[in-house]
Write a protein that holds these residues in place. Structure first.
Motif: not given
Ligand code: AMP
Ligand code: ZN
Length: 115
Positions: A33-43, A50-51, A88-90, A97-99
C-alpha cells in the motif's frame, strides 16, 4: 490469461483481501500500500491496459466507476476524498498487465499529479 497475476487472484489461485466482488469486477487491497487505504479495482475480463479497452468494454469501464463510488462509501472515504490512478505502459510504471484502477485514500495525497 494463464500467467497473469490478477487473473490468478480472480480465479482464487493467489490469495487477496477482497473488498468488493460482483460478476464483472473484483476489488482487493494492494499488497504494497502507498497510502493507508490502497485498493485495486479490476475487471474480471483480462484487458492488458487502457490501450486495449474496446468500444464493447464501455459498460465495464463505466461500471468500474460505479464500483469505485460504492467502495468509497463503504470505506467512508467519500467525505475526506480519494484518488484514482490508472498506469499505462513503461513511463507510467505499469507492472501488472491487467488493467487496474488504484484507489488511494486515508492521508493527504500531496501533489495533484504524481511524479
Ligand atoms: P502498477 O504499477 O500500476 O502496475 O500497479 C501494480 C500494483 O499491483 C502494485 O501497486 C502492486 O503492489 C500490486 N500487486 C502486485 N501483486 C499483487 C498481489 N498479489 N496482491 C495485491 N496487489 C498486488
Ligand atoms: Zn489478467
Amino acid at each position: 490469461m494463464e500467467d497473469c497475476v490478477f487473473c490468478k487472484i480472480i480465479k482464487g489461485e493467489i490469495p487477496s483481501e477482497k473488498v468488493y466482488e460482483d460478476e464483472e469486477v473484483l476489488a482487493f487491497k494492494d499488497i504494497q500500500p502507498a497510502a493507508p487505504i490502497h485498493i485495486l479495482v479490476i475487471p474480471k475480463k483480462h484487458i492488458a491496459n487502457l490501450l486495449e479497452v474496446q468500444e464493447e468494454d464501455s459498460y465495464l469501464i463505466s461500471h468500474i466507476y460505479q464500483v469505485i463510488n460504492k467502495i468509497a462509501k463503504k470505506l467512508e472515504i467519500e467525505k475526506e476524498g480519494f484518488r484514482v490512478i490508472v498506469n499505462c505502459g513503461k513511463d507510467a510504471g505499469q507492472e501488472v498487465m491487467h488493467v487496474h484502477f488504484h484507489m488511494l485514500a486515508g492521508r493527504k495525497l500531496g501533489a495533484k499529479i504524481v511524479g
